[in-house]
Design a protein around this motif. Structure first.
Motif, short mmCIF file in Angstrom:
data_model
loop_
_atom_site.label_atom_id
_atom_site.label_comp_id
_atom_site.label_asym_id
_atom_site.label_seq_id
_atom_site.Cartn_x
_atom_site.Cartn_y
_atom_site.Cartn_z
N LEU A 85 -16.38 12.09 48.32
CA LEU A 85 -17.69 12.35 47.71
C LEU A 85 -17.69 11.98 46.23
CD1 LEU A 85 -18.68 15.74 49.39
CD2 LEU A 85 -19.65 13.48 49.84
N GLU A 86 -16.61 12.31 45.55
CA GLU A 86 -16.52 11.97 44.13
C GLU A 86 -16.50 10.46 43.93
OE1 GLU A 86 -16.30 12.21 40.02
OE2 GLU A 86 -17.04 13.58 41.55
N ARG A 87 -15.79 9.76 44.82
CA ARG A 87 -15.74 8.30 44.73
C ARG A 87 -17.13 7.70 44.94
NH1 ARG A 87 -13.33 4.03 48.64
NH2 ARG A 87 -13.09 2.29 47.25
N ARG A 88 -17.87 8.25 45.91
CA ARG A 88 -19.24 7.77 46.14
C ARG A 88 -20.12 8.02 44.92
NH1 ARG A 88 -20.91 9.50 52.31
NH2 ARG A 88 -19.38 8.18 53.35
N ARG A 89 -19.99 9.20 44.33
CA ARG A 89 -20.80 9.52 43.15
C ARG A 89 -20.52 8.51 42.05
NH1 ARG A 89 -20.56 11.12 38.39
NH2 ARG A 89 -18.31 11.44 38.41
N VAL A 90 -19.26 8.22 41.82
CA VAL A 90 -18.88 7.26 40.77
C VAL A 90 -19.43 5.87 41.09
CG1 VAL A 90 -16.93 6.06 39.69
CG2 VAL A 90 -16.85 8.55 40.03
N LEU A 91 -19.36 5.46 42.35
CA LEU A 91 -19.88 4.15 42.74
C LEU A 91 -21.39 4.06 42.53
CD1 LEU A 91 -17.77 3.40 45.95
CD2 LEU A 91 -17.66 2.21 43.74
N HIS A 92 -22.11 5.11 42.89
CA HIS A 92 -23.56 5.11 42.66
C HIS A 92 -23.87 4.99 41.17
CE1 HIS A 92 -25.24 5.69 46.64
NE2 HIS A 92 -24.39 6.67 46.89
N ALA A 93 -23.13 5.72 40.35
CA ALA A 93 -23.35 5.67 38.90
C ALA A 93 -23.05 4.26 38.38
CB ALA A 93 -22.46 6.70 38.20
N ARG A 94 -22.02 3.63 38.89
CA ARG A 94 -21.67 2.27 38.45
C ARG A 94 -22.72 1.26 38.91
NH1 ARG A 94 -15.78 1.08 40.14
NH2 ARG A 94 -16.26 -0.91 39.15
N ILE A 95 -23.32 1.48 40.07
CA ILE A 95 -24.39 0.59 40.54
C ILE A 95 -25.57 0.63 39.57
CG2 ILE A 95 -26.14 0.27 42.33
CD1 ILE A 95 -23.94 1.11 44.37
N VAL A 96 -25.91 1.83 39.10
CA VAL A 96 -27.00 1.95 38.11
C VAL A 96 -26.66 1.15 36.87
CG1 VAL A 96 -28.25 3.55 36.60
CG2 VAL A 96 -27.76 4.22 38.95
N GLU A 97 -25.45 1.32 36.36
CA GLU A 97 -25.04 0.58 35.16
C GLU A 97 -25.08 -0.93 35.39
OE1 GLU A 97 -21.16 1.96 34.09
OE2 GLU A 97 -21.86 4.03 33.75
N ALA A 98 -24.61 -1.36 36.56
CA ALA A 98 -24.58 -2.80 36.86
C ALA A 98 -25.99 -3.38 36.94
CB ALA A 98 -23.83 -3.04 38.16
N LEU A 99 -26.88 -2.66 37.63
CA LEU A 99 -28.26 -3.16 37.74
C LEU A 99 -28.93 -3.24 36.38
CD1 LEU A 99 -29.49 -1.24 40.93
CD2 LEU A 99 -29.02 -3.69 40.72
N GLU A 100 -28.71 -2.25 35.56
CA GLU A 100 -29.31 -2.26 34.22
C GLU A 100 -28.74 -3.37 33.36
OE1 GLU A 100 -30.39 2.46 33.53
OE2 GLU A 100 -28.38 1.74 33.04
N ALA A 101 -27.43 -3.60 33.48
CA ALA A 101 -26.77 -4.59 32.62
C ALA A 101 -27.02 -6.02 33.05
CB ALA A 101 -25.27 -4.31 32.59
N PHE A 102 -26.94 -6.26 34.35
CA PHE A 102 -26.96 -7.65 34.82
C PHE A 102 -28.33 -8.15 35.24
CE2 PHE A 102 -22.54 -6.26 35.72
CZ PHE A 102 -21.94 -7.04 34.75
N ALA A 103 -29.22 -7.27 35.51
CA ALA A 103 -30.55 -7.72 35.96
C ALA A 103 -31.65 -6.83 35.38
CB ALA A 103 -30.60 -7.72 37.49
N PRO A 104 -31.79 -6.79 34.05
CA PRO A 104 -32.78 -5.88 33.46
C PRO A 104 -34.21 -6.16 33.92
CG PRO A 104 -31.84 -7.34 31.79
CD PRO A 104 -31.07 -7.56 33.05
N ASP A 105 -34.57 -7.43 34.11
CA ASP A 105 -35.93 -7.74 34.58
C ASP A 105 -36.12 -7.24 36.01
OD1 ASP A 105 -36.44 -8.94 32.17
OD2 ASP A 105 -35.92 -10.95 32.87
N TRP A 106 -35.13 -7.47 36.83
CA TRP A 106 -35.19 -7.03 38.22
C TRP A 106 -35.19 -5.50 38.28
CZ3 TRP A 106 -31.75 -4.27 41.36
CH2 TRP A 106 -32.04 -4.30 42.72
N ALA A 107 -34.43 -4.88 37.38
CA ALA A 107 -34.32 -3.42 37.36
C ALA A 107 -35.69 -2.77 37.15
CB ALA A 107 -33.35 -2.97 36.29
N ALA A 108 -36.52 -3.37 36.32
CA ALA A 108 -37.84 -2.80 36.08
C ALA A 108 -38.69 -2.80 37.34
CB ALA A 108 -38.55 -3.59 34.97
N GLU A 109 -38.45 -3.75 38.22
CA GLU A 109 -39.20 -3.85 39.47
C GLU A 109 -38.60 -3.00 40.59
OE1 GLU A 109 -42.12 -5.50 39.98
OE2 GLU A 109 -42.04 -5.72 37.81
#
Length: 197
Positions: free
Chosen positions: A1-25
């Protein structure tokens, strides 16, 4: 569960960092991952945005779910003036959505919570918005005297704040309430003031 939580948090960071325009949509996906990643501040923001987007496209049940998730995430943040102000805003947004769905009792309950928060913060601007919503619900549920009393409070607040938009809203709500009780002269006068404002 902790590993999943960390992965979800990293997905948020990745989406914000690598695709900011896409993230807004894709606020719905960001909200999903922020909640599961327990990134509470971002979860509040993205859930609120997802709720607003759902409301705008008339997906009211989705909007309710998103606003509720935003409130749940907000409960994990330290209490401050900012978070309490945001708690009021979220209750106003959620209340507006449940109102569209005809859940007047629930909206009144949310407005009651928001009113208590606004009074505790001494946030008169938000209090005016809360009371304006309350006047609307009271009028729609047939409590015209309650709507008039609440509308008068809104009018006094609007005058004290110098808020012409809130003043116009108060005149309109009061005009409606007087119209429904059959005092057409007073209603016409209030509607005239609404137009002037």
């Amino acid at each position: 569960l902790e590993r999943r939580r960390v992965l979800h948090a990293r997905i948020v960071e990745a989406l914000e960092a690598f695709a900011p325009d896409w993230a807004a949509e894709q606020v719905e996906r960001l909200a999903h991952h922020a909640l599961r990643g327990e990134v509470w501040g971002k979860a509040v923001t993205y859930c609120q945005q997802a709720g607003a987007r759902a409301h705008d496209r008339a997906a009211f049940r989705e909007a309710v779910a998103s606003f509720e998730q935003a409130l749940q995430a907000l409960a994990h943040l330290p209490e401050s003036g900012d978070t309490r102000g945001l708690a009021i805003d979220l209750r106003l947004a959620l209340g507006g959505t449940v109102f569209v769905l005809g859940e007047y009792g629930r909206r009144l309950a949310l407005l009651g919570e928001a009113e208590a928060l606004a009074r505790a913060l001494d946030d008169r601007t938000r209090l005016g918005r809360v009371l304006a919503g309350k006047a609307q619900v009271l009028m729609n549920t047939g409590d015209h005297n309650g709507a008039i009393a609440t509308g008068q409070q809104v009018l006094e607040l609007a005058a004290a704040l110098g808020d012409s938009a809130l003043q116009g809203q108060a005149y309109f709500r009061l005009g409606q309430a007087y119209y429904y009780i059959g005092d057409f002269g007073r209603a016409a006068e209030l509607f005239r003031r609404n137009v002037e404002v």
